[in-house]
Structure formats: C-alpha cells, structure tokens
Design a protein around this motif. Structure first.
Motif, PDB file in Angstrom:
ATOM      1  N   HIS A 111      69.362  29.285  30.489  1.00 40.00           N
ATOM      2  CA  HIS A 111      69.319  27.894  30.949  1.00 40.00           C
ATOM      3  C   HIS A 111      70.641  27.200  30.652  1.00 40.00           C
ATOM      4  O   HIS A 111      71.201  26.514  31.500  1.00 40.00           O
ATOM      5  N   HIS A 144      64.296  27.753  38.729  1.00 39.18           N
ATOM      6  CA  HIS A 144      63.367  27.782  37.597  1.00 39.18           C
ATOM      7  C   HIS A 144      62.191  28.730  37.859  1.00 39.18           C
ATOM      8  O   HIS A 144      61.674  29.336  36.923  1.00 39.18           O
ATOM      9  N   PHE A 160      66.853  23.442  42.328  1.00 40.14           N
ATOM     10  CA  PHE A 160      66.041  23.214  41.129  1.00 40.14           C
ATOM     11  C   PHE A 160      64.757  24.051  41.110  1.00 40.14           C
ATOM     12  O   PHE A 160      64.498  24.794  40.167  1.00 40.14           O
ATOM     13  N   CYS A 174      73.319  25.698  33.460  1.00 41.30           N
ATOM     14  CA  CYS A 174      73.149  24.246  33.513  1.00 41.30           C
ATOM     15  C   CYS A 174      74.240  23.484  32.791  1.00 41.30           C
ATOM     16  O   CYS A 174      74.331  22.262  32.909  1.00 41.30           O
ATOM     17  N   PHE A 176      69.913  20.142  28.317  1.00 39.34           N
ATOM     18  CA  PHE A 176      69.946  21.408  29.070  1.00 39.34           C
ATOM     19  C   PHE A 176      70.268  22.605  28.179  1.00 39.34           C
ATOM     20  O   PHE A 176      69.633  23.642  28.267  1.00 39.34           O
ATOM     21  N   HIS A 232      57.797  23.983  32.485  1.00 40.57           N
ATOM     22  CA  HIS A 232      58.312  24.424  33.784  1.00 40.57           C
ATOM     23  C   HIS A 232      57.286  25.176  34.617  1.00 40.57           C
ATOM     24  O   HIS A 232      57.374  25.187  35.846  1.00 40.57           O
ATOM     25  N   HIS A 288      70.711  22.194  38.567  1.00 41.69           N
ATOM     26  CA  HIS A 288      69.911  20.962  38.593  1.00 41.69           C
ATOM     27  C   HIS A 288      70.478  19.986  39.622  1.00 41.69           C
ATOM     28  O   HIS A 288      71.583  20.175  40.119  1.00 41.69           O
ATOM     29  N   HIS A 320      59.589  15.514  35.704  1.00 37.65           N
ATOM     30  CA  HIS A 320      60.240  16.624  35.007  1.00 37.65           C
ATOM     31  C   HIS A 320      61.188  16.160  33.893  1.00 37.65           C
ATOM     32  O   HIS A 320      61.077  16.588  32.755  1.00 37.65           O
ATOM     33  N   PHE A 375      59.120  24.679  26.606  1.00 35.56           N
ATOM     34  CA  PHE A 375      59.897  24.569  27.842  1.00 35.56           C
ATOM     35  C   PHE A 375      59.236  25.348  28.981  1.00 35.56           C
ATOM     36  O   PHE A 375      59.130  24.866  30.113  1.00 35.56           O
TER      37      PHE A 375
HETATM   38 CU1  C2O Z   1      66.450  23.400  33.969  1.00 34.65          CU
HETATM   39 CU2  C2O Z   1      63.616  21.381  33.005  1.00 34.65          CU
HETATM   40  O1  C2O Z   1      65.363  21.937  33.312  1.00 34.65           O
END
Ligand code: C2O
Length: 345
Positions: free
Chosen positions: A89, A119, A115, A93, A262, A275, A110, A241, A271
């Motif tokens: 990540h 993810h 996005f 990011c 991030f 997600h 992001h 989010h 996390f």
């Molecule tokens: Cu890559 Cu919730 O962020």
C-alpha cells in the motif's frame, strides 16, 4: 493509453509524511519471472467473506488469527510477510513508483478510477496468501459491515489486545461500543446512537445513489498514462472510505497512524476488513441499478495493470479487466441487508 504495472527494480524512496519513521516500502526483488494473472479455475473452492461483527465460529476466528500471526512471522525477505503486504500500500500510494515511461510522474492508485480495482486485487492476493499459510484454499477474510447499524462499531474480533488482529495504533476514543461516524472529519459528533445510525444511513444513500449516478462520479476520474496523479476521487473513496480510515487511526500519532495515513494503513489488520467492505460496495452499487451503474468500458481503464506477489511468491501482473467479477475470482460476500437503500437524505 493505460497505466502500466510498475517496474519493481525501479522502486524508490517513498514520500513519507512529516513525522513518519523511516520506512522502505519497496518489496523484495523478484526471484522468478512475472506471470500474467489467470483467474482460478471455476471449480476451485469459493471464498465467502463473512461480516466481521457476526463471527461467532471460534474455529474460523482461530484460523484467521493464526494465518495473520504466521504472516507476521515471515521474514522480511519474503514478499508475503505482513510487513511487506502493508508496504504494498505504501509503495503504490506514497510515490515509491514512477509511472512507466514518465519518470517525472509518480504512480498513485488513489483519487482516480484506479481506486476500486487496485484495492480489489490487493485484497485478493492478501487473502490467498493467508489461506496458503494455513493450508485452507477456501479461506476468506472478513468484512467490516459499517453500512449496517449492527456493524457500525470497530469489530470486536480486532480489539482483543492478545490477538494478532489487534493494533495498538488506533484511536482510544473510538473503541467499541462507540459508533463510527461515516463522514468523520476529526471532530466527534454529539449524536445519540440512534442519531448517528440515521446520519450514517443517509450518508450511505447519498454516496451510493445521489452522488453516484455515473461510473465517474462513483469510481473516480480517468487516470491514463502520462496524466498527473490524483485527477479526482469518486463518491465512495471520498466518503465513507476516507473518514473511516481517519476515524480508526490514533489521533495522538503524527499522521493518524496506522489507519489514518497511506504509508501505514496496511499495518493494521483492520485495514483489510475496511477495504473488503469498500470492495463489496463496488458490487452493491452495480446491483442496485443495473442499467446505469456500470463499469467503465474505456480500454485505458480495462488495460491498466498492477503487480502483486501471489501466495507462491510469484510476481503476477493483473489487469483491471481481470478484476471486474468477484465470482470469476472465486470469492464473494456473505449477504447482509442494505438498510440505507430506503433512507433518502
Ligand atoms: Cu488505499 Cu483505504 O486506501
């Protein structure tokens, strides 16, 4: 043209926020050739992701905690280690990669149409690695069902300090039974629980219906090869989010670590539950209006690719077009009611 998967050997220093302790976010270098993603065969075991707040099956919980502790115990040289997974990540990011062919442009997943697919793929491999570590090829990660009143607390399986799912860097004032504020903005609201629930349901309706009438409004603005990063986020990435990240992280850390930044967010096992629900919302959005809520058909989106290490430490190049159907990827979500769907703001 589509954005290409980054070149691992060109991974460089990340732009960490002020106060962050020095971190090398780059993965260990590949030991085998990059392979193109192939979906799991249709007869392979299905991974059904459960709602975290409903987990009562002790055997499942033990398995999950064991898988995370095994992942945490892997050496830094193993790209599947928890630390390296969190750093995926950070690298994607915080500017550790340049866009291929554009050394002056950082790659940022992001604030654009990348996005959701980025993810999704990230979680896909994370889940398969966990399954591999406990030799369970049907293992599925839980999701944090924050769009449902029952799931609006930090799920308790993550808050036991003796569990591998725990992370000390979380907001002390947001522990259960405090309800999450889906548009949290560094200020704790003065709502009763019922008011907070009502507020959250309205936000869900607004972000998945009123503010999400087109793919671009829901998923984010186009981001193609040669474009500056951060063209604009979609409604879902923006709220809830982002606020759920900030609400979860420790307000006494310089950047709301871990969840609130991030570079550190992936260090908190929570996390991946957060997600998973974001990922579930991609499918929910498509299901609630089949005519208008559709994926982009733009080739530049479909052909964008990312690079991840799989459960066998192989680097895999996966394209957005490979990640449009959870069913094809052999996972899905335990069904839960969508109480916000009837809550017009
Ligand atoms: Cu890559 Cu919730 O962020």
């Amino acid at each position: 043209l589509p954005i290409e998967a980054p070149i691992l050997a060109d991974c460089g220093a990340a732009d960490l926020p002020p106060g962050a302790s020095p971190t090398n976010c780059c993965p260990p270098l590949k030991t085998s050739d990059i392979v193109d993603f192939v979906p799991p065969p249709p007869w392979s075991p299905f991974r059904l992701r459960p709602a975290a707040h409903l987990i009562t099956d002790k055997a499942y919980l033990d398995k999950f905690a064991l898988a995370i502790s095994r992942m945490k115990a892997l050496p830094d040289s193993d790209p599947r280690s928890f630390k390296n997974q969190a750093n995926v990540h950070c690298a994607y990011c915080d500017g550790a990669y340049d866009q291929v062919g554009f050394p002056d442009l950082e790659l940022q997943v992001h604030n654009s149409w990348l996005f959701f697919p980025f993810h999704r793929c990230y979680l896909y491999f994370f889940e398969r690695i966990l399954g591999k570590l406990i030799e369970d090829d049907s293992f599925a990660i839980p999701y944090w069902n924050w769009d449902n009143p029952e799931g609006m607390k930090m799920p308790s399986i993550y808050t036991d300090p003796t569990s591998s799912l725990f992370d000390p860097l979380r907001d002390a004032k947001h522990q259960p039974p405090t309800l999450v504020d889906l548009d949290y903005n560094d200020v704790d609201p003065n709502y009763t629980d019922n008011e907070q629930i009502d507020h959250n349901l309205r936000i869900m309706y607004r972000q998945l219906v009123s503010n999400a009438r087109t793919p671009e409004l829901f998923m984010g603005r186009p981001y193609r090869a040669g474009d500056k990063p951060n063209p604009g986020s979609g409604s879902m990435e923006n709220i809830p989010h982002g606020p759920v990240h900030v609400w979860s992280g420790d307000r006494n850390q310089p950047n709301g670590e871990n969840m609130g930044s991030f570079y550190s967010a992936g260090r908190d096992p929570l996390f991946y539950a957060h997600h998973a629900n974001v990922d579930r919302m991609w499918d929910v959005w498509k299901a609630i209006n089949k005519k208008r809520h559709r994926d982009f058909t733009d080739k530049d989106w479909l052909e964008t690719s990312f690079l991840f290490y799989d459960e066998n430490k192989r680097p895999v190049r996966v394209r957005v077009r490979d990640a449009l159907e959870p069913g094809v990827m052999r996972y899905g979500y335990e069904q839960m009611p969508l109480p916000w769907l009837k809550t017009r703001p």
